[in-house]
Design an enzyme around this catalytic site. Structure first.
Site, short mmCIF file in Angstrom:
data_model
loop_
_atom_site.label_atom_id
_atom_site.label_comp_id
_atom_site.label_asym_id
_atom_site.label_seq_id
_atom_site.Cartn_x
_atom_site.Cartn_y
_atom_site.Cartn_z
N THR A 226 28.34 42.10 42.08
CA THR A 226 28.07 40.66 42.20
C THR A 226 29.37 39.93 42.54
OG1 THR A 226 27.00 38.77 41.09
CG2 THR A 226 28.39 40.16 39.71
N ASN A 227 29.41 38.61 42.38
CA ASN A 227 30.64 37.84 42.63
C ASN A 227 30.68 36.66 41.66
OD1 ASN A 227 29.43 35.40 43.99
ND2 ASN A 227 28.67 37.03 45.31
N ALA A 228 31.77 35.88 41.75
CA ALA A 228 32.02 34.86 40.73
C ALA A 228 31.39 33.50 41.04
CB ALA A 228 33.54 34.67 40.56
N ALA A 300 26.27 32.66 47.57
CA ALA A 300 27.25 33.70 47.89
C ALA A 300 26.50 35.03 47.85
CB ALA A 300 28.39 33.68 46.88
#
Ligand code: CTP
Length: 422
Positions: A226-228, A300
């Site tokens: 995943t990402n932030a 995102a």
């Protein structure tokens, strides 16, 4: 206050009718333990750029005092039809209707709701509501048995049929100890309903899709890629569109901010679809797309997913010397949907880009590569997952602007105005 709710409006953003130049909200407070929560509303609306005036019913003053509201800067604060040294006008029953752009009664008691439904003018707040031509919002609070009573329900239905906005009471334990629906709604809903009542509905009739947040690509039973991304920009955009009257469909990745649920705002539902992976987001967005007038793609999205290892937990003993992961590409949601726009009345498309290199070149490149109408970029070096941002915006007409550091809700408001102008 949640970051994505911290809007700040200039006077020209607000509905300014012929006789209602001041961006002022009038808050009616009735007798209920929830009266103390009205103090927070005053502060929140002031922070959003509004002046706030208040009427306290006699019953409310058993719970809160006029001085508390005055100390927060509410003005005027009305407590009686006549003989009130606090106010200078000889027409306290008319003044809010002449100067405020919306009236919100929170908490609204069964007694006041009954007066409003009958058109009774035997109390100051009811009189002020009768003489108020602008939007009226009600956030009831009472015992669950009272709320369920057919008399109260009939009064509320009558008020709604006259155009009044209802923020239904919440479910839970009330101050009297009963479990049921009766306590005043989540304050964020009342805050937003007040703002929405006061702002122009220049996007009424527009249906908008917003994608937001990260996606989560599962690899084994416990691990994912995943990402932030926090989804704050997307949530601010969803609310900016909704506040201006659009019908909003928000496709939200995991961990994205709170938004009103459709049932929280029955008059103007905001539709939220919770998804996890990029493919789920693509499927949800694709289903909605043909009916939309605009798409704002802030998510995102993971460009690749690790090829799943299965539902079990991968054990250390399976790869004592380490291992390689293989990633498979995901669909580009924005690019695919922009390419499949309607021929007649094509949807407007806003894309985003978080970049680490030359921001302006990257934004211009993605604007055309993705066939967006406008593209909004920011530099990762300015921070990721922050509450404010510096953005560079470019559109297909050749307009380009660099904006200073601004809170995300302010960026969202400006971006929605830009999109609406295309
Ligand atoms: N986007 C999308 N689906 C994807 C990837 C990106 O809808 N699978 C959208 C994003 O929501 C954003 C825009 O495309 O509006 C640009 O995303 P970004 O990650 O900056 O660009 P990429 O196309 O993924 O290119 P790169 O990662 O190489 O910069």
């Amino acid at each position: 206050m949640d970051t994505h709710l911290a809007f700040h409006f200039a006077p020209e953003d607000c509905a300014a009718g012929e006789t209602k130049a001041a961006p002022r909200l009038h808050l009616g407070v009735c007798g209920s333990i929830a009266a103390y929560r009205a103090l927070d509303l005053v502060r929140q609306w002031q922070d959003a750029g509004f002046g706030v005036s208040v009427t306290l019913t006699p019953a409310s003053m058993d719970f809160v005092g006029a001085l508390s509201f005055e100390a927060l800067g509410a003005s005027p604060v009305y407590t009686a039809m006549s003989g009130d040294a606090r106010v200078s006008t000889p027409f306290p029953h008319l003044e809010p209707g002449q100067n405020a752009c919306a009236m919100i009664i929170a908490p609204a008691s069964a007694a006041t709701i009954s007066r409003l439904a009958q058109g009774a003018a035997d109390a100051l707040l009811a009189c002020q509501a009768l003489a108020f031509r602008g939007p009226l919002v009600l956030a009831p609070a009472m015992n669950p048995a009272m709320w369920e009573h057919p008399a109260v329900q009939a009064n509320v239905a009558r008020l709604c049929s006259r155009g009044c906005t209802l923020v239904p009471p919440g479910l839970g334990r009330t101050a009297c100890g009963e479990l049921g629906r009766g306590r005043m709604a989540d304050l964020r809903l009342v805050y937003l309903a007040g703002l929405r009542a006061a702002l122009p509905k220049d996007l009424a009739g527009v249906k908008a899709l917003v994608t937001l947040g990260p996606t989560r690509e599962q690899w084994d039973g416990v691990r994912f890629w995943t990402n932030a991304s926090t989804g704050v920009m997307g949530a601010s955009l969803a609310l900016a569109l909704w506040l201006r009257g659009a019908e909003v469909h928000a496709v939200c990745g995991p961990g994205t901010p709170w938004l009103p649920a459709a049932e929280d705002m029955p008059d103007a539902p905001l539709y939220r679809y919770s998804v996890t992976s990029a493919r789920e987001m693509f499927a949800a967005a694709s289903d909605l797309w043909p009916e939309m007038d605009a798409g704002l793609f802030t998510a995102a999205v993971a460009d690749y997913s690790p090829v799943p290892n299965g539902p079990e937990k991968f054990k250390k003993s399976d790869a004592p010397d380490g291992f390689d992961l293989h990633f498979a590409p995901n669909p580009d949601i924005l690019k695919t949907l922009a390419a499949s726009r309607r021929q007649v009345r094509p949807q407007k498309v806003m894309g985003f880009a978080a970049e680490s290199g030359n921001l302006q070149d990257a934004v211009r490149g993605k604007l055309y590569a993705k066939q967006a109408d406008m593209l909004v970029g920011n530099l990762l070096s300015d921070g990721f997952a922050t509450s404010s941002d510096r953005v560079f915006v470019a559109d297909r007409m050749g307009r380009e602007e660099s904006w200073p550091q601004l809170p995300k809700p302010s960026i969202a408001w400006r971006l929605v105005s830009w999109l609406a102008s295309l």
